[in-house]
Motif scaffolding. Structure first.
Motif, PDB file in Angstrom:
ATOM      1  N   GLN A 127       6.464  16.180   0.383  1.00  0.00           N
ATOM      2  CA  GLN A 127       7.231  15.295   1.259  1.00  0.00           C
ATOM      3  C   GLN A 127       6.423  14.074   1.673  1.00  0.00           C
ATOM      4  N   GLY A 163      13.770  16.517   5.118  1.00  0.00           N
ATOM      5  CA  GLY A 163      12.684  15.539   5.073  1.00  0.00           C
ATOM      6  C   GLY A 163      12.238  15.255   3.653  1.00  0.00           C
ATOM      7  N   GLU A 174      15.061  13.381   1.719  1.00  0.00           N
ATOM      8  CA  GLU A 174      15.137  11.968   2.082  1.00  0.00           C
ATOM      9  C   GLU A 174      14.038  11.154   1.417  1.00  0.00           C
ATOM     10  N   ARG A 175      12.825  11.690   1.416  1.00  0.00           N
ATOM     11  CA  ARG A 175      11.702  10.939   0.874  1.00  0.00           C
ATOM     12  C   ARG A 175      11.743  10.870  -0.646  1.00  0.00           C
ATOM     13  N   ASP A 200      20.349  11.138   7.176  1.00  0.00           N
ATOM     14  CA  ASP A 200      19.199  10.441   6.594  1.00  0.00           C
ATOM     15  C   ASP A 200      19.146  10.619   5.079  1.00  0.00           C
TER      16      ASP A 200
END
Length: 923
Positions: free
Chosen positions: A615, A656, A659-660, A697
């Protein structure tokens, strides 16, 4: 105390390293005052030659120098001893080597051999772990009287027996508080036989202490007065009754005790003064019998004993069991007990056993003890931190660091307990311990401060009391344990925005960077905490510059490339991501990309088996991809393939990571070559899947990536073929994020502005016909939802008025109604802006309105890249097309209004440029 402080100040003046000492000596030599060869040695009559113009530290009296030596750790003693022959001789004085604390050091056989010559008169040693235990015998310290060890789980009978056999003068042996599971009664028998002068024996976590072992102690150790078998599974109660020399006995934590047998056996012990039965099944019957029958017993400690439901008063006796919440309870329990006992030796024992039990209770993390901790436990720990016994102080600080933690995995603490510590003066006490010259106290105090600082109120109090300066100083320590805990404290304090600049001013940034260089291998805790603190600091624009200036980029890249510990990898990648997140405000983004091996290392970290590492590495690549050179270098190092693979594998991962992964692909897709490569590598299906995520997100970022990819007609066709129209239509109409809806609409507009149709026509006539039919249906569906999206921003009354009047105030009102603030962060290339301008001439009125709406968002004053977009349009002469659109009869009403707003925005930017003295022309 004043004398100690003055001595410490003098040490600070001299310096603990070789370099400063040599510089002082060199200046003296240059002036012909003293040369190394004439420095006095012990026994010389002239003890202190005086410098006439410069301070000559060799002129200090021996007593003063010895005092300085006692206040230094072993490493600094060696540095100071290297200054001259006099100090070298003084540094070898036996009084300086009567005690050794080896816990912070890698103490092995080779180190033991090198120290052996100085340890002839060694009386006390503290060690940590099996390797250190094995090496103790190589010190050849035959006069050793006290041995204390922790982290002793792996110590075996063989090791302990060897230690006992080599140290016949041993008077005290303590192993714990962690469990000594591999030590058996056989080792206890060897200790009894080999150490006849033994006075104190405390062992934790043995499985069984049988009668033979205890009777051996009774037979061979006539001076044995203090025995502690703590947290053992089984102890022979009757055999303990035969150790007639016993004064202090602790069986705390031993659940399987037969208290009837114990009371019957121990009441006959002629010297038994105090008994610790904490955390056992002792009841009032046993306590009453012992107090009434024993002539010598004065104290019974029975903390956290469930069968003792209420206190019973025994005249002239002290039962430490319950702490009532009433006005009669003394505020200072230890002073109250000291008055009752009137025996300092017994009070020292009470402090020791209570510190041990409180630590064990803290480790149990039982919510049933919450009231105890809030009302009494915190105060007891703070009072123990003022003990004259160093190990009690350390254990109290450790207990303080432990009892506030609710969830160690997620760094969650009990705010009520933390604030109770602060309310009772705990911050000042801890900082006082942290400033001690004893490194064991420094380490444990720093750990407690670090844990407490998770609470924002406590962190503020720590900063106000000067804690940041203290921790920044400790982070420079050559003691790894001290530096590690100090770095942890700075990590937690750096969460607060108000503390970041304070840490930088205190030298914290430099100290943290140096930690990484000092212990690059095998010190995982230090590296993770130092990198974590730097990551927090790098999130601040000013501090990020400090991190880079201090060599932080090189240090963090070194960690990312070479460290194998996932915690340090994760924090290093996070720090690099934060360093690269400041856009044009500094040049850190480019600096990270230019650091040798940085981008390649981050690409490799996306393949880590640990999700946290993946991540943060993907996040770093996302931020770094905003720089043109970085973007192409990432692709050259296999970034496209790695990130597409990551996107494919993270369907069940955390939001997370999703999203990344999508964000990094979004960043890379700004380049047309990368965009094509992502499509060919199979990156579109996982992005479509992420666009369907319920997490705002995630689907917002995926929409951004698909918008970029859709610019290429080949990718646009792939999006249609993979079912992307349905996903984008759903986002366009249903997402709670305006940005997600906006970018989904823009992606659909790219896909159906005609360019994909031309690309789809390439092929056989039958293939082209089927593609045409399928695209027609998708086009109708897409345009319908694009129109609905734009319509949601059109307030009828405002637009009706704007259609009749082009007054600046009316256009400003419309602009405010349609504005999407987050869209100001989007940066478009000249070709992208040109495509929206071209779209103003598209036959579809829906696409005309969408294109004009997009241009409004990109040029609204105040947007981060509005000036950039305005310059692109001005330089390309796009104002002419906008004027034509605003006046065209076949242009939809809303598109005309939007075109007028864009022209107004361009004029605003033109005026701003002129006010700066720059020439610009609007055609």
């Amino acid at each position: 105390d004043l004398y100690d402080d003055d001595a410490l100040m003098l040490v600070a003046s001299i310096g603990s390293g070789q370099d400063m000492s040599r510089r002082v000596r060199q200046r003296v030599e240059e002036n012909g005052l003293v040369s190394p060869s004439c420095c006095p040695v012990i026994g010389d009559e002239d003890l202190a030659p005086k410098a006439q113009h410069y301070v000559d530290w060799t002129s200090l009296s021996y007593d003063t120098v010895l005092l300085l030596f006692t206040r230094l750790n072993y490493r600094d003693r060696a540095s100071l001893a290297s200054t001259c022959r006099t100090w070298r001789s003084l540094g070898a004085s036996s009084c300086l080597w009567s005690s050794l604390d080896l816990r912070p050091h890698k103490f092995d056989l080779s180190m033991a051999s090198s120290l052996a010559a100085r340890c002839v008169n060694l009386h006390k040693v503290r060690f940590r772990g099996l390797d250190s235990a094995d090496a103790i015998v190589n010190l050849r310290a035959r006069n050793l009287k006290e041995i204390s060890g922790d982290y002793c789980r792996k110590i075996t009978d063989a090791t302990l027996s060897m230690i006992a056999a080599r140290h016949e003068a041993l008077e005290s042996l303590q192993l714990g508080p962690d469990f000594c599971e591999r030590i058996t009664s056989d080792a206890v028998k060897v200790i009894a036989f080999c150490c006849p002068k033994l006075r104190k024996l405390r062992l934790s976590g043995m499985r069984d202490v049988n009668s033979e072992a205890i009777e051996s102690l009774a037979k061979h150790c006539p001076q044995l007065s203090d025995v502690g078998f703590l947290d053992c599974l089984n102890i022979n109660e009757e055999a303990l009754g035969k150790v007639v020399s016993l004064r202090y006995l602790s069986v705390a934590g031993t659940i399987s005790m037969n208290w009837r047998v114990a009371a019957e056996s121990w009441e006959k012990l002629p010297r038994l003064t105090a008994l610790d039965a904490s955390r056992t099944s002792v009841d009032h019957v046993a306590v009453s019998r012992l107090f009434k029958s024993s002539q010598s017993l004065r104290v019974v400690c029975a903390l956290n004993c469930p069968l003792l439901e209420h206190d019973v008063n025994f005249k002239g006796k002290l039962l430490i069991a319950k702490f009532d919440d009433n006005s009669k309870t003394p505020k200072d329990m230890f002073s109250h007990w000291r008055d009752l006992i009137s025996n300092e030796e017994t009070m020292r024992w009470i402090e020791w056993i209570i510190s041990h039990s409180l630590l064990r209770m803290a480790e149990s993390n039982s919510q049933a003890l919450n009231n105890f901790w809030l009302n009494h436990g915190a105060k007891l720990l703070l009072r123990l931190m003022e003990s004259s016994q160093e190990d009690v102080q350390e254990r109290a600080a450790t207990g303080l660091a432990t009892f506030i933690v609710v969830d160690d995995e997620n760094a969650s603490i009990d705010c009520g307990r933390a604030e109770a510590v602060m309310r009772d003066g705990g911050i000042k006490l801890l900082l006082k311990l942290a400033k001690s010259w004893r490194e064991g106290l420094q380490s444990e105090a720093a750990k407690a401060i670090a844990n407490l600082s998770v609470n924002a109120n406590v962190a503020k109090a720590v900063a106000e009391e000067g804690g940041i300066d203290v921790l920044a100083g400790l982070a420079k320590s050559m003691n790894r344990l001290v530096a590690e805990e100090a770095a942890g404290g700075l990590w937690n304090l750096s969460v607060g925005e108000e503390h970041k600049n304070q840490i930088a001013k205190a030298g914290g940034v430099n100290a943290l960077v140096k930690l990484i260089f000092r212990w690059p291998n095998g010190c995982d805790g230090v590296l993770e905490r130092a990198a974590g603190a730097l990551a927090n600091l790098a999130a601040d624009d000013k501090c990020s510059t400090e991190v880079a200036r201090a060599g932080g980029v090189h240090a963090l890249v070194m960690l990312a490339r070479n460290c194998k510990y996932e915690g340090a990898q994760e924090q290093a990648a996070r720090a690099l991501a934060n360093l690269a997140a400041h856009g044009d405000s500094n040049n850190n983004n480019a600096a990270v990309g230019q650091e040798a091996g940085a981008l390649e290392a981050l690409v490799q970290l996306t393949k880590s088996p640990h999700e946290g590492v993946q991540q943060e590495a993907a996040g770093a690549l996302w931020n770094l991809s905003f720089d043109d050179k970085n973007r192409e270098s990432i692709a050259a190092f296999g970034g496209v393939e790695a990130l597409v693979a990551l996107a494919k594998s993270c369907s069940d991962a955390s939001t997370g990571l999703q999203e990344r992964a999508a964000g990094a692909l979004w960043g890379l897709s700004v380049s047309e070559a990368n965009s094509i490569a992502i499509g060919q590598e199979g990156g579109i299906p996982p992005l479509i899947a992420l666009a369907g995520s319920e997490a705002e997100d995630v689907h917002e970022t995926a929409a951004g990536a698909l918008w970029n990819l859709a610019f290429n007609p080949g990718n646009a066709l792939r999006i249609v073929a993979e079912g992307g129209v349905t996903a984008l239509v759903h986002l366009c109409s249903s997402s709670v994020s305006k940005m997600a809806r906006f970018m989904a609409a823009l992606a659909l507009a790219y896909m159906f502005d005609g360019r994909m149709d031309e690309y789809a026509m390439i092929g056989t006539s039958s293939e082209s016909a089927s593609k045409s039919v399928s695209l027609a249906g998708a086009r109708i569906k897409a345009l319908k939802h694009i129109e609905s999206f734009v319509t949601t921003f059109m307030e009828p009354q405002v637009f009706a008025a704007a259609a009749l009047s082009s007054a600046p105030s009316m256009l400003a009102q419309v602009s405010e109604k349609v504005r999407i603030p987050e869209a100001g962060h989007l940066r478009c290339s000249g070709s992208e802006i040109g495509r929206f301008v071209t779209m103003l001439r598209n036959p579809s009125p829906i696409l005309k309105a969408c294109a004009a709406f997009a241009l409004v968002q990109f040029t609204i004053p105040g947007g981060r890249h509005a000036m950039h977009h305005a310059s692109l349009m001005q330089n390309a002469g796009e104002a002419r097309i906008l004027r034509s659109a605003a006046a065209a009869a076949n242009m939809p009403r809303e598109a005309k209004i939007f075109a007028k707003i864009v022209l107004r925005n361009l004029e605003h930017h033109h005026q701003a440029e002129c006010s700066k003295g720059k020439k610009s022309v609007i055609l």
